[in-house]
Write a protein that holds these residues in place. Sequence first.
Motif, PDB file in Angstrom:
ATOM      1  N   THR A 208      36.412 -52.018 100.539  1.00 27.87           N
ATOM      2  CA  THR A 208      37.367 -52.268  99.432  1.00 27.87           C
ATOM      3  C   THR A 208      38.693 -52.140  99.739  1.00 27.87           C
ATOM      4  OG1 THR A 208      36.623 -50.304  98.343  1.00 27.87           O
ATOM      5  CG2 THR A 208      35.136 -51.882  97.951  1.00 27.87           C
ATOM      6  N   SER A 209      39.073 -51.433 100.603  1.00 27.37           N
ATOM      7  CA  SER A 209      40.490 -51.218 100.658  1.00 27.37           C
ATOM      8  C   SER A 209      40.802 -50.727 102.319  1.00 27.37           C
ATOM      9  CB  SER A 209      41.062 -50.068  99.799  1.00 27.37           C
ATOM     10  OG  SER A 209      40.381 -48.942 100.073  1.00 27.37           O
ATOM     11  N   ILE A 210      42.085 -50.975 102.623  1.00 31.49           N
ATOM     12  CA  ILE A 210      42.400 -50.679 103.792  1.00 31.49           C
ATOM     13  C   ILE A 210      44.015 -49.858 103.928  1.00 31.49           C
ATOM     14  CG2 ILE A 210      42.937 -50.924 106.342  1.00 31.49           C
ATOM     15  CD1 ILE A 210      40.819 -53.026 106.307  1.00 31.49           C
ATOM     16  N   THR A 211      44.210 -48.673 104.136  1.00 30.67           N
ATOM     17  CA  THR A 211      45.331 -47.872 103.771  1.00 30.67           C
ATOM     18  C   THR A 211      45.593 -47.295 105.268  1.00 30.67           C
ATOM     19  OG1 THR A 211      44.785 -47.647 101.753  1.00 30.67           O
ATOM     20  CG2 THR A 211      46.616 -46.342 102.602  1.00 30.67           C
ATOM     21  N   PRO A 212      46.875 -47.739 105.581  1.00 27.45           N
ATOM     22  CA  PRO A 212      47.466 -47.105 106.904  1.00 27.45           C
ATOM     23  C   PRO A 212      47.493 -45.457 106.725  1.00 27.45           C
ATOM     24  CG  PRO A 212      48.835 -48.780 106.330  1.00 27.45           C
ATOM     25  CD  PRO A 212      48.035 -48.716 105.316  1.00 27.45           C
ATOM     26  N   ASP A 213      46.997 -44.865 107.804  1.00 19.34           N
ATOM     27  CA  ASP A 213      47.183 -43.195 107.523  1.00 19.34           C
ATOM     28  C   ASP A 213      48.388 -42.677 108.096  1.00 19.34           C
ATOM     29  OD1 ASP A 213      46.856 -40.489 107.861  1.00 19.34           O
ATOM     30  OD2 ASP A 213      44.658 -40.457 108.590  1.00 19.34           O
ATOM     31  N   PRO A 214      49.299 -41.830 107.660  1.00 25.94           N
ATOM     32  CA  PRO A 214      50.582 -41.365 108.038  1.00 25.94           C
ATOM     33  C   PRO A 214      50.414 -40.772 109.406  1.00 25.94           C
ATOM     34  CG  PRO A 214      50.298 -40.892 105.757  1.00 25.94           C
ATOM     35  CD  PRO A 214      48.928 -41.585 105.943  1.00 25.94           C
ATOM     36  N   LYS A 215      49.142 -40.336 109.648  1.00 24.73           N
ATOM     37  CA  LYS A 215      48.929 -39.710 110.931  1.00 24.73           C
ATOM     38  C   LYS A 215      48.643 -40.508 112.101  1.00 24.73           C
ATOM     39  CE  LYS A 215      47.659 -35.328 108.355  1.00 24.73           C
ATOM     40  NZ  LYS A 215      46.704 -34.258 108.439  1.00 24.73           N
ATOM     41  N   GLY A 216      48.201 -41.619 111.688  1.00 20.14           N
ATOM     42  CA  GLY A 216      47.822 -42.722 112.660  1.00 20.14           C
ATOM     43  C   GLY A 216      46.499 -43.188 112.325  1.00 20.14           C
ATOM     44  N   GLY A 217      46.219 -44.544 112.613  1.00 22.56           N
ATOM     45  CA  GLY A 217      45.044 -45.182 112.144  1.00 22.56           C
ATOM     46  C   GLY A 217      44.889 -45.601 110.889  1.00 22.56           C
ATOM     47  N   PHE A 218      43.825 -45.730 110.264  1.00 21.11           N
ATOM     48  CA  PHE A 218      43.481 -46.375 108.778  1.00 21.11           C
ATOM     49  C   PHE A 218      42.557 -45.711 108.194  1.00 21.11           C
ATOM     50  CE2 PHE A 218      44.722 -49.501 112.296  1.00 21.11           C
ATOM     51  CZ  PHE A 218      45.938 -50.243 111.529  1.00 21.11           C
ATOM     52  N   ILE A 219      42.619 -45.516 106.881  1.00 17.85           N
ATOM     53  CA  ILE A 219      41.561 -44.892 106.005  1.00 17.85           C
ATOM     54  C   ILE A 219      40.978 -46.371 105.437  1.00 17.85           C
ATOM     55  CG2 ILE A 219      40.928 -43.692 103.908  1.00 17.85           C
ATOM     56  CD1 ILE A 219      42.148 -42.178 106.380  1.00 17.85           C
TER      57      ILE A 219
ATOM     58  N   GLY B 111      32.392 -43.552  99.665  1.00 20.77           N
ATOM     59  CA  GLY B 111      33.509 -42.844 100.304  1.00 20.77           C
ATOM     60  C   GLY B 111      34.376 -43.393 101.328  1.00 20.77           C
ATOM     61  N   GLN B 112      35.111 -42.637 102.035  1.00 18.52           N
ATOM     62  CA  GLN B 112      36.183 -43.070 103.000  1.00 18.52           C
ATOM     63  C   GLN B 112      35.723 -42.832 104.477  1.00 18.52           C
ATOM     64  OE1 GLN B 112      39.618 -41.220 101.701  1.00 18.52           O
ATOM     65  NE2 GLN B 112      40.101 -42.898 100.190  1.00 18.52           N
ATOM     66  N   ILE B 113      36.269 -43.831 105.338  1.00 17.24           N
ATOM     67  CA  ILE B 113      36.249 -43.513 106.732  1.00 17.24           C
ATOM     68  C   ILE B 113      37.459 -43.664 107.524  1.00 17.24           C
ATOM     69  CG2 ILE B 113      35.252 -45.633 107.288  1.00 17.24           C
ATOM     70  CD1 ILE B 113      33.629 -44.990 109.690  1.00 17.24           C
ATOM     71  N   HIS B 114      37.714 -42.773 108.455  1.00 17.89           N
ATOM     72  CA  HIS B 114      38.868 -42.865 109.239  1.00 17.89           C
ATOM     73  C   HIS B 114      38.702 -43.770 110.464  1.00 17.89           C
ATOM     74  CE1 HIS B 114      42.153 -41.912 112.106  1.00 17.89           C
ATOM     75  NE2 HIS B 114      42.834 -42.022 111.124  1.00 17.89           N
ATOM     76  N   ALA B 115      39.589 -44.595 110.769  1.00 19.59           N
ATOM     77  CA  ALA B 115      39.291 -45.498 112.213  1.00 19.59           C
ATOM     78  C   ALA B 115      40.596 -45.597 112.933  1.00 19.59           C
ATOM     79  CB  ALA B 115      38.926 -47.131 111.579  1.00 19.59           C
ATOM     80  N   ASN B 116      40.624 -45.591 114.140  1.00 20.80           N
ATOM     81  CA  ASN B 116      41.804 -45.793 114.946  1.00 20.80           C
ATOM     82  C   ASN B 116      42.091 -47.150 114.828  1.00 20.80           C
ATOM     83  OD1 ASN B 116      41.833 -43.289 115.934  1.00 20.80           O
ATOM     84  ND2 ASN B 116      40.531 -43.521 117.584  1.00 20.80           N
ATOM     85  N   LYS B 117      41.157 -48.309 115.004  1.00 19.57           N
ATOM     86  CA  LYS B 117      41.162 -49.785 114.778  1.00 19.57           C
ATOM     87  C   LYS B 117      40.311 -50.184 113.914  1.00 19.57           C
ATOM     88  CE  LYS B 117      42.887 -49.667 119.785  1.00 19.57           C
ATOM     89  NZ  LYS B 117      42.317 -50.290 121.104  1.00 19.57           N
TER      90      LYS B 117
END
Length: 426
Positions: free
Chosen positions: A250-261, A267-273
Amino acid sequence: MVSLKEVSSAIKDLKLSNGSSEFGGSGISKYLPVSDPTESFWQTQHDELKDHRSTEHLPEHSDVVIIGAGYAGVSTAYHLTKDHGDATQSITILEARGACSGATGRNGGHLRPDLYGHIPTYVDRAGLRAGAEIAEFEIAHVKVIKKLIEEEKIDCDFTLTRSIDVWCNEEAANNAKAIYDQLVASDLEYMNDVIFHTGEKVESICGVKGAIACASYTAGTIWPYKFILHIIKLALATGKVNLQTYTPATSITPDPKGGFIIGTPRGQIHANKVVHASNAYVPGLLPEYENNIVPCKGICCRISVPEGTTVPLLNNSYINRTKDKVLSYLVPRADGSIIVGGAAATFYPYRDQWYNNVDDSVLIEAAKDYYTGYMQRTYRGWENTGAKVDKIWTGVMGYSYDSNPHIGVVPDKPGQFILAGFNGHV
């Protein structure tokens, strides 16, 4: 299926209507699949992976998150593990509904390359070589699918056959013959596989009442749901793929540390791509595509005959164009049933029923009765077979403004990739 010309015209009308898009930006829900879709014939044999979740909870991180468990998403996961296994250690597939519940599991099962239908349009736009490359790519695709099915021993009712194009309208038949002659004169090698017939014997050759012209070439048919579910199993077997059904992104947000949330209701999942493989639904997460990839509904059904009834044998798949230019695709099955769909001309004027519409829980009202009696009125020898529609469904395709698929890096969003806007054709 709706033709590229019809969708392109509709998109242009939309963009010119009031200077703004009617998509709106009020929320993503418009681009999420509905929860209660019509069931396609292909999905009646439920697979154990239909509602599969590899883990009870979402993983915290994945090298690659793929959004969509249809043809594009699943094949991406398969090739990442098979061809780039060392580079990618973890892949998560997020699917809003059950696996292969969208357009891939709702199409006609027709592996039919386009050799001359839309190819002249691409030739006019980009030259002969560019148009030919599209046709050659689709031809190669059939061969690769055949090879893959054989190598991986996939049980999906694959057949290699001839696809027969039929024209019952004299003007359309003459135009088709002119295009055929043009492409043959251009010395395109793949046209050697095409046979074009005109004259008094056409109806006897193709078996379609009122046929004026017909052509045939090599194509395939398949049980798409079984094919994709088998590919998912192969990907899961590597231990690198995590499938999460009923988990819409439902959403994609750039992570300041790199990658995406990536946000989901669970819940959430972090991805490099991130790979966007949800086709008609991509504008929900990529609003820049809202005027460029439009969800459009189509209709398909299964026709069967009473048990014990003997019917004329159909060995080939078909594209039939009636005298009033209604196009249908047809795939015969070994069990004696018929898969048939299309009829876009019957519902094209009722835009609210199919255009920019993702509700595949509702049939297209203008077309839902079109295939009643279809075999009896279309094919010689079927008049007294009792053939009738026993399953009918709809699905949502993604059509692009430029009639080309969007494949590659999302513009100005490094790390995000897209495979969408396939402009389904028959």
